[in-house]
Design a protein around this motif. Structure first.
Motif, PDB file in Angstrom:
ATOM      1  N   ARG A  51       0.885  -1.195   0.000  1.00  0.00           N
ATOM      2  CA  ARG A  51       0.000   0.000   0.000  1.00  0.00           C
ATOM      3  C   ARG A  51       0.906   1.224   0.000  1.00  0.00           C
ATOM      4  O   ARG A  51       1.959   1.244   0.598  1.00  0.00           O
ATOM      5  N   LYS A  52       0.457   2.313  -0.706  1.00  0.00           N
ATOM      6  CA  LYS A  52       1.263   3.529  -0.731  1.00  0.00           C
ATOM      7  C   LYS A  52       1.339   4.085   0.686  1.00  0.00           C
ATOM      8  O   LYS A  52       0.326   4.197   1.369  1.00  0.00           O
ATOM      9  N   LYS A  53       2.534   4.461   1.156  1.00  0.00           N
ATOM     10  CA  LYS A  53       2.671   4.949   2.526  1.00  0.00           C
ATOM     11  C   LYS A  53       2.161   6.376   2.626  1.00  0.00           C
ATOM     12  O   LYS A  53       2.255   7.155   1.670  1.00  0.00           O
ATOM     13  N   VAL A  54       1.638   6.677   3.817  1.00  0.00           N
ATOM     14  CA  VAL A  54       1.129   8.028   4.058  1.00  0.00           C
ATOM     15  C   VAL A  54       2.120   8.776   4.935  1.00  0.00           C
ATOM     16  O   VAL A  54       2.559   8.263   5.964  1.00  0.00           O
ATOM     17  N   VAL A  55       2.505   9.985   4.501  1.00  0.00           N
ATOM     18  CA  VAL A  55       3.436  10.827   5.264  1.00  0.00           C
ATOM     19  C   VAL A  55       2.693  12.067   5.729  1.00  0.00           C
ATOM     20  O   VAL A  55       2.061  12.747   4.912  1.00  0.00           O
ATOM     21  N   ALA A  56       2.748  12.326   7.042  1.00  0.00           N
ATOM     22  CA  ALA A  56       2.152  13.561   7.575  1.00  0.00           C
ATOM     23  C   ALA A  56       3.265  14.593   7.692  1.00  0.00           C
ATOM     24  O   ALA A  56       4.296  14.324   8.325  1.00  0.00           O
ATOM     25  N   VAL A  57       3.087  15.755   7.043  1.00  0.00           N
ATOM     26  CA  VAL A  57       4.021  16.879   7.227  1.00  0.00           C
ATOM     27  C   VAL A  57       3.321  17.855   8.157  1.00  0.00           C
ATOM     28  O   VAL A  57       2.260  18.391   7.807  1.00  0.00           O
ATOM     29  N   VAL A  58       3.887  18.047   9.371  1.00  0.00           N
ATOM     30  CA  VAL A  58       3.280  18.978  10.328  1.00  0.00           C
ATOM     31  C   VAL A  58       3.995  20.323  10.198  1.00  0.00           C
ATOM     32  O   VAL A  58       5.204  20.409  10.405  1.00  0.00           O
ATOM     33  N   GLY A  59       3.233  21.336   9.782  1.00  0.00           N
ATOM     34  CA  GLY A  59       3.806  22.680   9.569  1.00  0.00           C
ATOM     35  C   GLY A  59       3.818  22.982   8.085  1.00  0.00           C
ATOM     36  O   GLY A  59       4.428  22.257   7.307  1.00  0.00           O
ATOM     37  N   GLY A  60       3.112  24.050   7.704  1.00  0.00           N
ATOM     38  CA  GLY A  60       3.051  24.446   6.286  1.00  0.00           C
ATOM     39  C   GLY A  60       3.822  25.731   6.036  1.00  0.00           C
ATOM     40  O   GLY A  60       3.449  26.553   5.208  1.00  0.00           O
ATOM     41  N   GLY A  61       4.929  25.887   6.778  1.00  0.00           N
ATOM     42  CA  GLY A  61       5.811  27.039   6.524  1.00  0.00           C
ATOM     43  C   GLY A  61       6.716  26.718   5.359  1.00  0.00           C
ATOM     44  O   GLY A  61       6.400  25.851   4.527  1.00  0.00           O
ATOM     45  N   LEU A  62       7.861  27.398   5.296  1.00  0.00           N
ATOM     46  CA  LEU A  62       8.736  27.249   4.131  1.00  0.00           C
ATOM     47  C   LEU A  62       9.230  25.808   3.980  1.00  0.00           C
ATOM     48  O   LEU A  62       9.138  25.216   2.897  1.00  0.00           O
ATOM     49  N   VAL A  63       9.713  25.203   5.063  1.00  0.00           N
ATOM     50  CA  VAL A  63      10.303  23.861   4.951  1.00  0.00           C
ATOM     51  C   VAL A  63       9.219  22.801   4.815  1.00  0.00           C
ATOM     52  O   VAL A  63       9.339  21.869   4.014  1.00  0.00           O
ATOM     53  N   GLY A  64       8.118  22.939   5.565  1.00  0.00           N
ATOM     54  CA  GLY A  64       7.035  21.951   5.481  1.00  0.00           C
ATOM     55  C   GLY A  64       6.438  21.898   4.079  1.00  0.00           C
ATOM     56  O   GLY A  64       6.243  20.826   3.511  1.00  0.00           O
TER      57      GLY A  64
ATOM     58  N   ASP B 155       2.084   6.699   8.386  1.00  0.00           N
ATOM     59  CA  ASP B 155       3.290   5.856   8.456  1.00  0.00           C
ATOM     60  C   ASP B 155       4.517   6.625   8.909  1.00  0.00           C
ATOM     61  O   ASP B 155       5.450   6.069   9.467  1.00  0.00           O
ATOM     62  N   LEU B 156       4.534   7.957   8.633  1.00  0.00           N
ATOM     63  CA  LEU B 156       5.697   8.765   9.024  1.00  0.00           C
ATOM     64  C   LEU B 156       5.210  10.163   9.370  1.00  0.00           C
ATOM     65  O   LEU B 156       4.306  10.693   8.710  1.00  0.00           O
ATOM     66  N   ILE B 157       5.782  10.733  10.424  1.00  0.00           N
ATOM     67  CA  ILE B 157       5.494  12.125  10.797  1.00  0.00           C
ATOM     68  C   ILE B 157       6.757  12.940  10.535  1.00  0.00           C
ATOM     69  O   ILE B 157       7.845  12.598  11.017  1.00  0.00           O
ATOM     70  N   VAL B 158       6.635  14.012   9.726  1.00  0.00           N
ATOM     71  CA  VAL B 158       7.781  14.899   9.462  1.00  0.00           C
ATOM     72  C   VAL B 158       7.475  16.222  10.154  1.00  0.00           C
ATOM     73  O   VAL B 158       6.559  16.943   9.751  1.00  0.00           O
ATOM     74  N   GLY B 159       8.205  16.498  11.248  1.00  0.00           N
ATOM     75  CA  GLY B 159       7.972  17.711  12.043  1.00  0.00           C
ATOM     76  C   GLY B 159       8.676  18.914  11.421  1.00  0.00           C
ATOM     77  O   GLY B 159       9.895  19.019  11.469  1.00  0.00           O
ATOM     78  N   CYS B 160       7.860  19.780  10.796  1.00  0.00           N
ATOM     79  CA  CYS B 160       8.410  21.026  10.204  1.00  0.00           C
ATOM     80  C   CYS B 160       7.677  22.208  10.811  1.00  0.00           C
ATOM     81  O   CYS B 160       7.358  23.186  10.118  1.00  0.00           O
TER      82      CYS B 160
END
Ligand SMILES: Cc1cc2nc3c(=O)[nH]c(=O)nc-3n(C[C@H](O)[C@H](O)[C@H](O)COP(=O)(O)OP(=O)(O)OC[C@H]3O[C@@H](n4cnc5c(N)ncnc54)[C@H](O)[C@@H]3O)c2cc1C
Ligand SMILES: COc1ccc2c(c1)CN(c1nc(C(=O)N(C)c3cc(Cl)c(F)cc3C(=O)O)c(Cl)s1)C2
Length: 470
Positions: free
Chosen positions: A9-22, A163-168
């Motif tokens: 199954r395609k993995k789901v990535v959560a990007v937290v923060g919609g600033g420049l890096v997120g 599946d993954l949390i990316v803290g931005c």
């Protein structure tokens, strides 16, 4: 048939923060084919009018441009940036001295922060596999289950598991809060005694008030101001000063008095009324330096951008470093075939030394600028850098050149800088010793009339004494 097993199954990535890096990271992960869910606490800034409290424009340099290039955005952002080919040093007497950043092609760009953020969000949104969730403020998440809790503006809660949390989520990251509760997590934060305040320099008769293609600097030791140009022909001036000095200035007259004393040439350019109005518009903002290690938890979560390493702005590298985080992570994803359990630890191993190095460099530069950088010293140092670089381009590369115009790993640039300083100091020492030896040899070979020397020395002394009594 539709496969349900976790692997395919395609993995789901959560990007937290919609600033420049997120927003940029959302593009990187979406480009790889992941399902990306971006969560941003603020409303969609593309609908809002202004973004207050953040620096209005920023210096974009090589590292940041390479990241934008990777997702096909470099041209679009560069087209809306203003090239700055040199620094323009403003001395107290009003004299302006340009110091080039390097050879022809070496320039940095002044880019508008809000526009850059909007372009990145729009680019992320164009991928069919991304979903943008604005007004979603991360309140908590569980490192074991990966379950996140978001608060909405209407007070409702939403729980999400990926599946993954990316803290931005920036310098005061909520994602990082979970890291602080775990053993063997190193964390340090330092607020510097300086604050910053942005002032606008409007066009004069429809034209830029100063030469536009420069990073203007007014170095005054404890105080410093810099100005970056904007497309609307304004300049955004950033005044850096200790909070205790900001607090001493409480009336319009005191603002003018202060600028008259330290930045006299800017009063006719900013205008007394604009100056007095802008100065009291917003309070001075704080600057914090955050370092932490590791940047990941297991195969579940990784920190990038200011959430991992907030740096003081005295190298213009915060965003550039955060953008470079995205490239480095992406390169490691290729190396380890997107296996998060291998990618995340490798990302920490590779990236922590570099982000710590740029945090230290920026802090070092702050202390150096505050201690003894006035216009003369700034000019002298940059001339020495540029002359050595001109004669020995392969051996002596100025530190800011490695930081700003190459992707030399930050910690390697620092190592090389220390080595170069040793070489230069030894070189200076040797030439000094050589001069003394050579000089004394000449003196011994044909000694001067010692009496004449004494008479002229006495005359010199009398003149000095006379000067002191003036
Ligand atoms: C005065 C000043 C000048 C600077 N000049 C430069 C420069 O010239 N060049 C340069 O490269 N860098 C510069 N920087 C640094 C640059 O601004 C930062 O490095 C950059 O903004 C970091 O981007 P980020 O996305 O990691 O964090 P941020 O830009 O802080 O974005 C974080 C985002 O996360 C959101 N968020 C926060 N908490 C939550 C939560 N709980 N849930 C959901 N979302 C959340 C925020 O709303 C925000 O949108 C400067 C900084 C300052 C202060
Ligand atoms: C929007 O707010 C801000 C605030 C600070 C900065 C910027 C934008 C952009 N900045 C850059 N700094 C360098 C640099 O390498 N150094 C050593 C410098 C460091 C200082 Cl503090 C300085 F004033 C000039 C130079 C210089 O060399 O021109 C660049 Cl190159 S760009 C600092």
């Amino acid at each position: 048939e539709k496969s349900t097993s976790r692997q395919s199954r395609k993995k789901v990535v959560a990007v937290v923060g919609g600033g420049l890096v997120g927003a940029l990271n959302a593009c990187f992960f979406a480009k790889r084919g992941f399902d990306v869910e971006l969560f941003e606490s603020r409303e969609d800034i593309r609908r809002a009018k202004i973004v207050k409290g953040r620096s209005i424009n920023l210096a974009l340099s090589h590292r940041g441009r390479q990241a934008l290039k990777h997702v096909g955005l470099e041209e679009k952002i560069v087209a809306k940036g203003i090239p700055m080919h040199a620094r323009m040093i403003h001395s107290l007497n009003g004299k302006q001295s340009p110091i080039p950043y390097g050879r022809k092609g070496q320039y940095i760009l002044s880019v508008d922060r809000a526009n850059l953020n909007k372009e990145l969000l729009t680019a992320a949104e164009t991928y069919p596999n991304t979903k943008m969730n604005f007004d979603h403020k991360l309140q908590d998440w569980n490192a074991e289950t990966g379950l996140m809790t978001f608060a909405r503006l209407d007070g409702s809660k939403e729980q999400v598991k990926t599946d993954l949390i990316v803290g931005c989520d920036g310098a005061f990251s909520a994602v990082r809060k979970q890291f602080l509760r775990r053993s063997r997590f190193d964390y340090s934060q330092t607020y510097i005694p300086h604050g910053y305040m942005e002032l606008t320099m409007l066009p004069i008769n429809g034209e830029f008030a100063m030469k536009p293609n420069y990073l203007h600097i007014w170095p005054r030791n404890t105080f410093m101001m810099i100005a970056l140009p904007n497309l609307d022909k304004t300049f955004t001036c950033t005044l850096f000063m200790p909070f205790e000095d900001f607090e001493k200035i409480t009336t319009g007259d005191e603002v003018i008095e202060f600028f008259q004393k330290y930045f006299p040439d800017t009063i006719p350019l900013i205008g007394a009324d604009t100056l007095q109005r802008d100065y009291f518009r917003l309070p001075a903002q704080a600057m914090v330096s955050v370092k932490c290690n590791p940047y990941h938890i297991g195969d579940a979560c990784v920190l990038m951008g200011d959430a991992a390493h907030a740096v003081v702005p005295f190298y213009g590298q915060g965003m550039n470093a955060g953008f470079e985080d995205c490239i480095v992570f992406d390169e490691i994803m290729d190396q380890f075939n997107e296996d998060f359990s291998a990618v995340l630890p490798e990302y920490t191993r590779v990236r922590v030394p570099d982000d710590h190095a740029i945090a230290d460099l920026a802090m070092y530069n702050y202390i150096e600028m505050r201690a003894h950088v006035n216009s003369k010293w700034f000019l002298f140092r940059k001339y020495v850098d540029n002359i050595l670089y001109f004669f020995m381009p392969k051996t002596i590369i100025p530190l800011y050149t490695m930081v700003t115009f190459t992707r030399t790993r930050y910690h390697e640039a620092v190592k090389r800088w220390h080595w170069q300083n040793k070489v230069i100091n030894r070189g200076l020492l040797l030439s000094a010793v050589g001069a003394v030896l050579g000089g004394s040899y000449l003196l011994i070979k044909n000694p001067p009339d010692i009496n004449k020397l004494i008479v002229s020395a006495e005359k010199m002394w009398d003149r000095l004494v006379a000067l002191r009594t003036l």
